[in-house]
Design an enzyme around this catalytic site. Structure first.
Site, PDB file in Angstrom:
ATOM      1  N   HIS A   1       1.005  -4.113   5.849  1.00 53.55           N
ATOM      2  CA  HIS A   1      -0.201  -4.117   6.693  1.00 53.55           C
ATOM      3  C   HIS A   1      -1.433  -4.568   5.931  1.00 53.55           C
ATOM      4  CE1 HIS A   1      -0.157  -0.256   4.627  1.00 53.55           C
ATOM      5  NE2 HIS A   1      -1.463  -0.201   4.804  1.00 53.55           N
ATOM      6  N   GLU A   2      -1.251  -5.104   4.714  1.00 56.93           N
ATOM      7  CA  GLU A   2      -2.409  -5.553   3.943  1.00 56.93           C
ATOM      8  C   GLU A   2      -2.185  -7.026   3.637  1.00 56.93           C
ATOM      9  OE1 GLU A   2      -4.228  -2.475   1.115  1.00 56.93           O
ATOM     10  OE2 GLU A   2      -3.855  -4.094  -0.282  1.00 56.93           O
TER      11      GLU A   2
ATOM     12  N   CYS B   1     -10.888  -4.253  20.324  1.00 56.66           N
ATOM     13  CA  CYS B   1     -10.849  -5.044  21.568  1.00 56.66           C
ATOM     14  C   CYS B   1     -12.244  -5.290  22.121  1.00 56.66           C
ATOM     15  CB  CYS B   1      -9.965  -4.356  22.609  1.00 56.66           C
ATOM     16  SG  CYS B   1     -10.734  -2.884  23.345  1.00 56.66           S
TER      17      CYS B   1
ATOM     18  N   CYS C   1     -12.754  -1.298  25.186  1.00 61.34           N
ATOM     19  CA  CYS C   1     -12.212   0.021  25.546  1.00 61.34           C
ATOM     20  C   CYS C   1     -13.288   1.095  25.327  1.00 61.34           C
ATOM     21  CB  CYS C   1     -10.953   0.341  24.735  1.00 61.34           C
ATOM     22  SG  CYS C   1     -11.275   0.773  23.001  1.00 61.34           S
TER      23      CYS C   1
ATOM     24  N   CYS D   1      -6.679  -3.353   3.983  1.00 63.51           N
ATOM     25  CA  CYS D   1      -6.525  -1.893   3.978  1.00 63.51           C
ATOM     26  C   CYS D   1      -7.345  -1.237   2.886  1.00 63.51           C
ATOM     27  CB  CYS D   1      -5.050  -1.464   3.894  1.00 63.51           C
ATOM     28  SG  CYS D   1      -4.872   0.334   3.956  1.00 63.51           S
TER      29      CYS D   1
ATOM     30  N   CYS E   1       0.864  -1.187   0.000  1.00 61.06           N
ATOM     31  CA  CYS E   1       0.000   0.000   0.000  1.00 61.06           C
ATOM     32  C   CYS E   1       0.901   1.238   0.000  1.00 61.06           C
ATOM     33  CB  CYS E   1      -0.869  -0.058   1.259  1.00 61.06           C
ATOM     34  SG  CYS E   1      -1.740   1.462   1.668  1.00 61.06           S
ATOM     35  N   HIS E   2       0.358   2.368  -0.453  1.00 61.09           N
ATOM     36  CA  HIS E   2       1.164   3.589  -0.468  1.00 61.09           C
ATOM     37  C   HIS E   2       1.703   3.936   0.917  1.00 61.09           C
ATOM     38  CE1 HIS E   2      -0.382   4.378  -4.548  1.00 61.09           C
ATOM     39  NE2 HIS E   2       0.744   5.044  -4.646  1.00 61.09           N
ATOM     40  N   THR E   3       0.985   3.546   1.954  1.00 62.70           N
ATOM     41  CA  THR E   3       1.451   3.874   3.310  1.00 62.70           C
ATOM     42  C   THR E   3       2.767   3.152   3.635  1.00 62.70           C
ATOM     43  OG1 THR E   3      -0.827   4.190   3.959  1.00 62.70           O
ATOM     44  CG2 THR E   3       0.764   3.995   5.739  1.00 62.70           C
TER      45      THR E   3
ATOM     46  N   ARG F   1      -3.018  -2.710  -7.310  1.00 65.18           N
ATOM     47  CA  ARG F   1      -2.383  -3.469  -6.242  1.00 65.18           C
ATOM     48  C   ARG F   1      -1.474  -4.557  -6.808  1.00 65.18           C
ATOM     49  NH1 ARG F   1      -3.064   0.037  -2.938  1.00 65.18           N
ATOM     50  NH2 ARG F   1      -3.894  -0.237  -0.848  1.00 65.18           N
TER      51      ARG F   1
ATOM     52  N   CYS G   1     -14.153   1.419  21.610  1.00 59.92           N
ATOM     53  CA  CYS G   1     -14.948   0.298  21.075  1.00 59.92           C
ATOM     54  C   CYS G   1     -16.377   0.331  21.611  1.00 59.92           C
ATOM     55  CB  CYS G   1     -14.286  -1.037  21.411  1.00 59.92           C
ATOM     56  SG  CYS G   1     -12.853  -1.415  20.365  1.00 59.92           S
TER      57      CYS G   1
ATOM     58  N   ARG H   1      -3.079   0.837  20.516  1.00 61.74           N
ATOM     59  CA  ARG H   1      -2.639   1.881  19.586  1.00 61.74           C
ATOM     60  C   ARG H   1      -1.303   2.522  19.982  1.00 61.74           C
ATOM     61  NH1 ARG H   1      -0.634   4.257  16.557  1.00 61.74           N
ATOM     62  NH2 ARG H   1      -1.316   5.559  14.821  1.00 61.74           N
TER      63      ARG H   1
ATOM     64  N   CYS I   1      -9.718   1.981  18.099  1.00 63.51           N
ATOM     65  CA  CYS I   1      -9.659   1.189  19.335  1.00 63.51           C
ATOM     66  C   CYS I   1      -8.424   1.638  20.088  1.00 63.51           C
ATOM     67  CB  CYS I   1      -9.566  -0.290  18.981  1.00 63.51           C
ATOM     68  SG  CYS I   1      -9.094  -1.381  20.339  1.00 63.51           S
TER      69      CYS I   1
END
Ligand code: AHE
Ligand code: ZN
Length: 381
Positions: A68-69, A98, A101, A176, A46-48, A374, A104, A116, A112
């Site tokens: 992360h994907e 979770c 919290c 993502c 991903c671009h991130t 992608r 959530c 984090r 969440c």
């Protein structure tokens, strides 16, 4: 059986900002309590990931395992894990859930608070890493996922089990881009039948916002992109109009003027999927007076700020944003998988490139090509 033992496997390590990833064997420690070790089968880029690798992400730290994907199969679970079991097919979630919290339980957000803070520091909730290289140096985690490794360890709140009949090669994209755009339209904006929508940026996120708006029956869906190659993609996912602001504006006309003219006063919803703060302003100002809402999804350069005249908001335009499309990963992923299986959510169509994991650096180059949505990497190769 690898359960309880460290695993040696191939990973792509980001040692330094601005440098290619290093493919090497690393050691992945077994999961501790409330942690899950996953054999990652497929991951997309991903671009991130590129943004963080470039060194400008304030939360980006090195050396680390990005990605992360991704989707895979649970190899082992630590003590007290109840939401997934060995053999489950899973998607890693950079937005944890979770369920207990304040966030959530609020019913107002998918953010969440449980992991984090440590996630942003690149460590597991106990403050340590499960990755080290063969020299014994610790490697940081990334976005609570680190899918650029054949095995990874995530918090139990950061993983969701899915229908094992869903192909991991495709549904990894729900980790993502697809979820982010689709959720932004269907959840954050909650587009209704007959409403008008403009999407700035025809990448995976923007095209997914388009398909979300189409699913809701939007009457007009305008894609704005400076790359003409995106027109065909836009139409495939459901846009009704395409504007290339470099070519399609009358002399002296702004994109805002053009959009306002096309929609009798402005749009009901606009989406920034570019991360460009000037575009974010245009997206806001192209909204209809009195009710138009602009949703920021793109990640802007570090330190960048948005601006507009406050009068834009006084006169009823709304500026919003959402992360992961406002989708709660553990509670709502099943619905997206089902929509994909029913054929109402396009996912396969985003896979423009496939490569073996060993070509991961080429997948970062693919990102810059207008013809790439992608690249999915097969971790077995
Ligand atoms: N770490 C950056 C911000 C990056 C950012 O905004 N990330 C998005 C996801 S990008 C997916 O490709 C996001 O959802 N963030 C919410 C969160 O909790 O991280 C910075 O500026 O520090
Ligand atoms: Zn992403």
């Amino acid at each position: 059986m690898s359960e309880g033992e460290p695993i040696k496997c191939l990973a792509a390590v980001a040692y330094e900002a601005g440098k290619p990833l290093t493919l090497e064997e690393i050691i992945v420690e077994p999961p501790k309590a409330h942690e899950v070790r996953i054999q990652i089968k497929y991951t997309a880029v991903c671009h991130t990931d590129a943004y963080t690798l470039s060194g400008v992400d304030p939360e980006g730290a090195f050396p680390s395992v990005l990605g992360h994907e991704g989707a895979g199969i649970v190899e082992s679970v630590g003590k007290d894990v109840t939401n997934v079991k060995v053999g489950d097919h899973v998607i890693a979630l950079y937005t944890a859930e979770c369920k207990v919290c304040k966030f959530c339980k609020s019913g107002k957000t998918n953010l969440c608070g449980s992991v984090r803070a440590t996630q942003g520091k690149g460590v597991m909730p106990d403050g340590t890493s499960r990755f080290k290289n063969l020299k014994g140096e610790a490697l940081l985690h990334f976005m609570g996922c680190s899918t650029f490794s054949q095995y990874t360890v995530v918090a139990d709140v950061s993983v969701v089990a899915i229908d094992p009949s869903a192909p991991l090669e495709s549904v990894c994209l729900l980790g993502c881009g697809v979820t982010t755009g689709y959720g932004a339209a269907t959840k954050t904006a909650n587009v209704q039948k007959g409403e008008t929508v403009a999407v700035f940026g025809g990448g995976t996120v923007g095209l997914s916002a388009i398909q979300g708006a189409k699913a809701r029956g939007a009457s007009k869906i305008i894609l704005i992109d400076t790359n003409d190659e995106k027109k065909q993609f836009g139409e495939e996912f459901g846009c009704t109009d395409f504007i290339n602001p470099k070519k399609d504006l009358a002399p002296g006309q702004t994109i805002v003027e053009k959009l306002v003219e096309m929609t009798d006063g402005g749009l009901d919803y606009t989406f920034d999927c570019t991360g460009n703060t000037k575009v974010m302003r245009d997206a806001l100002e192209a909204c209809h007076k009195g009710w138009g809402e602009s949703i920021i999804i793109g990640v802007a350069a570090a330190g960048a700020e948005i601006s507009t005249r406050p009068f834009q908001l006084v006169t009823g335009r709304v500026w919003k944003g959402s992360a992961f499309g406002g989708i709660k990963g553990r509670s709502e992923m099943g619905q997206l998988i089902k929509a994909y299986q029913d054929g109402t959510l396009k996912v396969d169509e985003f896979i423009t490139h496939k490569r073996p994991f060993t070509e991961i650096n080429k997948a970062f180059d693919d990102l810059h090509a207008g013809s790439c949505l992608r690249t999915v990497l097969d971790l077995s190769k």
